[in-house]
Design a protein around this motif. Structure first.
Motif, PDB file in Angstrom:
ATOM      1  N   ALA A   1      36.613  37.085  50.709  1.00 38.37           N
ATOM      2  CA  ALA A   1      36.968  36.356  49.488  1.00 38.37           C
ATOM      3  C   ALA A   1      37.354  37.299  48.344  1.00 38.37           C
ATOM      4  O   ALA A   1      38.381  37.103  47.684  1.00 38.37           O
ATOM      5  CB  ALA A   1      35.818  35.452  49.063  1.00 38.37           C
ATOM      6  N   ALA A   2      36.548  38.334  48.108  1.00 36.89           N
ATOM      7  CA  ALA A   2      36.846  39.252  47.012  1.00 36.89           C
ATOM      8  C   ALA A   2      38.151  39.991  47.253  1.00 36.89           C
ATOM      9  O   ALA A   2      38.963  40.164  46.331  1.00 36.89           O
ATOM     10  CB  ALA A   2      35.697  40.244  46.830  1.00 36.89           C
ATOM     11  N   ALA A   3      38.380  40.411  48.492  1.00 37.45           N
ATOM     12  CA  ALA A   3      39.623  41.122  48.822  1.00 37.45           C
ATOM     13  C   ALA A   3      40.834  40.216  48.641  1.00 37.45           C
ATOM     14  O   ALA A   3      41.893  40.659  48.171  1.00 37.45           O
ATOM     15  CB  ALA A   3      39.552  41.643  50.250  1.00 37.45           C
ATOM     16  N   CYS A   4      40.700  38.961  49.009  1.00 35.14           N
ATOM     17  CA  CYS A   4      41.792  38.004  48.856  1.00 35.14           C
ATOM     18  C   CYS A   4      42.114  37.790  47.378  1.00 35.14           C
ATOM     19  O   CYS A   4      43.291  37.795  46.978  1.00 35.14           O
ATOM     20  CB  CYS A   4      41.426  36.681  49.522  1.00 35.14           C
ATOM     21  N   ILE A   5      41.080  37.616  46.566  1.00 36.20           N
ATOM     22  CA  ILE A   5      41.284  37.443  45.127  1.00 36.20           C
ATOM     23  C   ILE A   5      41.975  38.664  44.538  1.00 36.20           C
ATOM     24  O   ILE A   5      42.893  38.556  43.712  1.00 36.20           O
ATOM     25  CB  ILE A   5      39.932  37.217  44.406  1.00 36.20           C
ATOM     26  N   SER A   6      41.575  39.858  44.972  1.00 40.38           N
ATOM     27  CA  SER A   6      42.146  41.090  44.432  1.00 40.38           C
ATOM     28  C   SER A   6      43.581  41.322  44.887  1.00 40.38           C
ATOM     29  O   SER A   6      44.291  42.143  44.297  1.00 40.38           O
ATOM     30  CB  SER A   6      41.273  42.288  44.811  1.00 40.38           C
ATOM     31  N   ARG A   7      44.006  40.661  45.929  1.00 31.20           N
ATOM     32  CA  ARG A   7      45.412  40.689  46.329  1.00 31.20           C
ATOM     33  C   ARG A   7      46.206  39.683  45.493  1.00 31.20           C
ATOM     34  O   ARG A   7      47.320  39.967  45.070  1.00 31.20           O
ATOM     35  CB  ARG A   7      45.543  40.343  47.822  1.00 31.20           C
ATOM     36  N   LEU A   8      45.592  38.542  45.235  1.00 33.05           N
ATOM     37  CA  LEU A   8      46.245  37.507  44.441  1.00 33.05           C
ATOM     38  C   LEU A   8      46.322  37.860  42.963  1.00 33.05           C
ATOM     39  O   LEU A   8      47.311  37.525  42.289  1.00 33.05           O
ATOM     40  CB  LEU A   8      45.475  36.191  44.573  1.00 33.05           C
TER      41      LEU A   8
ATOM     42  N   GLU B   1      48.850  26.367  44.849  1.00 32.06           N
ATOM     43  CA  GLU B   1      48.171  26.133  46.123  1.00 32.06           C
ATOM     44  C   GLU B   1      48.944  26.758  47.281  1.00 32.06           C
ATOM     45  O   GLU B   1      48.365  27.395  48.177  1.00 32.06           O
ATOM     46  CB  GLU B   1      47.969  24.639  46.374  1.00 32.06           C
ATOM     47  N   ALA B   2      50.268  26.587  47.270  1.00 31.44           N
ATOM     48  CA  ALA B   2      51.096  27.176  48.326  1.00 31.44           C
ATOM     49  C   ALA B   2      50.981  28.702  48.323  1.00 31.44           C
ATOM     50  O   ALA B   2      50.881  29.334  49.385  1.00 31.44           O
ATOM     51  CB  ALA B   2      52.547  26.745  48.151  1.00 31.44           C
ATOM     52  N   HIS B   3      50.979  29.294  47.135  1.00 30.33           N
ATOM     53  CA  HIS B   3      50.875  30.747  46.996  1.00 30.33           C
ATOM     54  C   HIS B   3      49.527  31.245  47.501  1.00 30.33           C
ATOM     55  O   HIS B   3      49.450  32.218  48.269  1.00 30.33           O
ATOM     56  CB  HIS B   3      51.072  31.114  45.528  1.00 30.33           C
ATOM     57  N   ILE B   4      48.462  30.570  47.103  1.00 29.45           N
ATOM     58  CA  ILE B   4      47.113  30.962  47.530  1.00 29.45           C
ATOM     59  C   ILE B   4      46.985  30.897  49.047  1.00 29.45           C
ATOM     60  O   ILE B   4      46.492  31.832  49.691  1.00 29.45           O
ATOM     61  CB  ILE B   4      46.053  30.056  46.870  1.00 29.45           C
ATOM     62  N   ARG B   5      47.439  29.798  49.631  1.00 30.20           N
ATOM     63  CA  ARG B   5      47.295  29.626  51.083  1.00 30.20           C
ATOM     64  C   ARG B   5      48.145  30.635  51.852  1.00 30.20           C
ATOM     65  O   ARG B   5      47.724  31.127  52.909  1.00 30.20           O
ATOM     66  CB  ARG B   5      47.650  28.190  51.477  1.00 30.20           C
ATOM     67  N   ALA B   6      49.320  30.974  51.343  1.00 25.53           N
ATOM     68  CA  ALA B   6      50.176  31.958  52.014  1.00 25.53           C
ATOM     69  C   ALA B   6      49.510  33.330  52.036  1.00 25.53           C
ATOM     70  O   ALA B   6      49.523  34.027  53.059  1.00 25.53           O
ATOM     71  CB  ALA B   6      51.530  32.032  51.321  1.00 25.53           C
ATOM     72  N   VAL B   7      48.913  33.718  50.914  1.00 22.19           N
ATOM     73  CA  VAL B   7      48.234  35.018  50.837  1.00 22.19           C
ATOM     74  C   VAL B   7      46.942  35.003  51.654  1.00 22.19           C
ATOM     75  O   VAL B   7      46.608  35.975  52.343  1.00 22.19           O
ATOM     76  CB  VAL B   7      47.951  35.383  49.362  1.00 22.19           C
ATOM     77  N   ALA B   8      46.226  33.897  51.616  1.00 21.25           N
ATOM     78  CA  ALA B   8      44.921  33.794  52.289  1.00 21.25           C
ATOM     79  C   ALA B   8      45.017  33.918  53.803  1.00 21.25           C
ATOM     80  O   ALA B   8      44.018  34.244  54.459  1.00 21.25           O
ATOM     81  CB  ALA B   8      44.262  32.472  51.918  1.00 21.25           C
ATOM     82  N   LYS B   9      46.187  33.687  54.372  1.00 22.79           N
ATOM     83  CA  LYS B   9      46.358  33.800  55.824  1.00 22.79           C
ATOM     84  C   LYS B   9      46.017  35.190  56.351  1.00 22.79           C
ATOM     85  O   LYS B   9      45.669  35.347  57.523  1.00 22.79           O
ATOM     86  CB  LYS B   9      47.788  33.430  56.213  1.00 22.79           C
TER      87      LYS B   9
END
Length: 361
Positions: free
Chosen positions: A66-73, A125-133
């Motif tokens: 989760a933290a790594a994903c947030i730091s990419r976003l 939402e689309a941006h978050i889900r694309a990165v979260a993959k």
């Protein structure tokens, strides 16, 4: 065919309170109530104003990454974010333009809550889900009602409702009970709170709040004048995908060590933009005599274009007009005029906020 406007769970309550309704970010929202924009604004500054902000989107990101994903976003180190703290930040595109500005709260146990602007919900939402993959996380949009209670008496009012907020500092948040989220945040420059709760509980809670003589409903009109006096940017007016945090005067939200060496989307472009220096910048302006609205052209003494007003209006607390503008760097300290259908209005540069913030540290 035009899509019908969505309604928040409090729509009937607004209509019953005599609100003038209008479209905003795809929702039928209260613009103002019988009290009127001026009095709603001043009431929030002196007592407690209640805002329906249920049109905003809540997204939870949880899991080992989760933290790594947030730091990419977003351009900050989420792993270093203290538990219960709220962080003002952005989603950036690969040009370092602002996709949206948002607040992220560390809820603990590898869980982060993102509160995003209503007008950006679908693309966010689309941006978050694309990165979260690319990360071991789960992304969920949290359906809940959302209220803001703002003003110097907000803490007392919420305490009287049995919500223990006295120990909370500005930009902190947590979950006081199942399904609820409370943060000491807001969009007015005043002390206050934002309260997320299940949709089937919000009407009863809102009724209890407005039964308090210190609380008044506040519409979008006063919300805009309050945030403008506070010098707070509005996405779609003052911020967009062609504006960088550096240009917008929001580079303070990105740690110095990340401005030239970050792992977030847009990091390379932001670093390059900072090295090259800004060609334009956001400034505060005070128009002479009358308000100048967003979209007005700005010119120099020779009549050459130097920028645009991005937000403008009248400040009831300021007792005068105010504006935020994006202008060419070279023109920022020279005389500036708004060109309104060929008539010039002198604009004096000033520091923002126009009205000082009052936050509980």
């Amino acid at each position: 065919m035009t899509e019908p406007l969505k309604q928040t769970p409090l729509h009937a309550m607004h209509v019953g309170a005599g609100a003038k309704m209008g479209g905003f970010a795809g929702y039928d929202m209260p613009l103002f109530y019988p009290l009127g924009v001026m009095k709603e604004h001043l009431h929030t500054r002196t007592s407690a104003g209640l805002f329906d902000i249920s049109h905003m989107m809540h997204v939870e990101i949880g899991g080992l990454d989760a933290a790594a994903c947030i730091s990419r976003l977003c351009p900050y180190e989420a792993a270093e974010q203290p538990l219960g703290s709220c962080k003002y930040t952005f989603f950036l595109n690969d040009r370092a333009g602002i996709i949206d500005d948002l607040i992220v709260t560390n809820l603990g146990a590898d869980r982060y809550l993102l509160v995003c602007n209503a007008g950006c919900a679908e693309k966010d939402e689309a941006h978050i889900r694309a990165v979260a993959k690319d990360f071991a996380v789960e992304v969920s949009v949290v359906p809940r009602a959302f209220l803001a209670l703002q003003g110097p008496l907000a803490e007392t009012v919420l305490t009287n409702q049995g919500i223990d907020v006295a120990s909370m500092a500005f930009m902190t948040g947590g979950e006081p009970q199942e399904g609820w989220f409370v943060s000491r945040t807001g969009y007015t420059g005043e002390d206050g709170f934002e309260i997320g709760l299940p949709e089937d509980e919000v009407v009863e809670f809102a009724k209890a709040l407005v039964a308090d003589a210190r609380v008044e409903w506040i519409g979008l009109g006063a919300r805009d004048s309050l945030r403008l006096e506070a010098g707070l940017s509005l996405y779609g007016n003052d911020l967009d995908e062609d504006t960088t945090p550096h240009e917008a005067g929001l580079i303070w939200a990105i740690a110095k060590e990340l401005r030239h060496d970050g792992g977030f989307i847009g990091a390379e472009a932001l670093s390059k933009a900072i090295e090259q220096g800004r060609k334009r910048m956001r400034i505060g302006l005070v128009p002479e005599g009358r308000p100048v609205r967003g979209g007005a052209d700005l010119v120099n003494e020779a009549g050459a274009a130097v920028g645009k007003v991005t937000s403008g209006g009248f400040g009831p607390t300021l007792e005068g007009p105010m504006a935020l503008a994006m202008v060419d760097i070279a023109a920022a300290d020279a005389p500036i005029f708004a060109d309104i259908r060929g008539k010039r209005i002198a604009m004096t540069r000033t520091k923002v906020p126009f009205v000082a913030h009052i936050y509980k540290k």
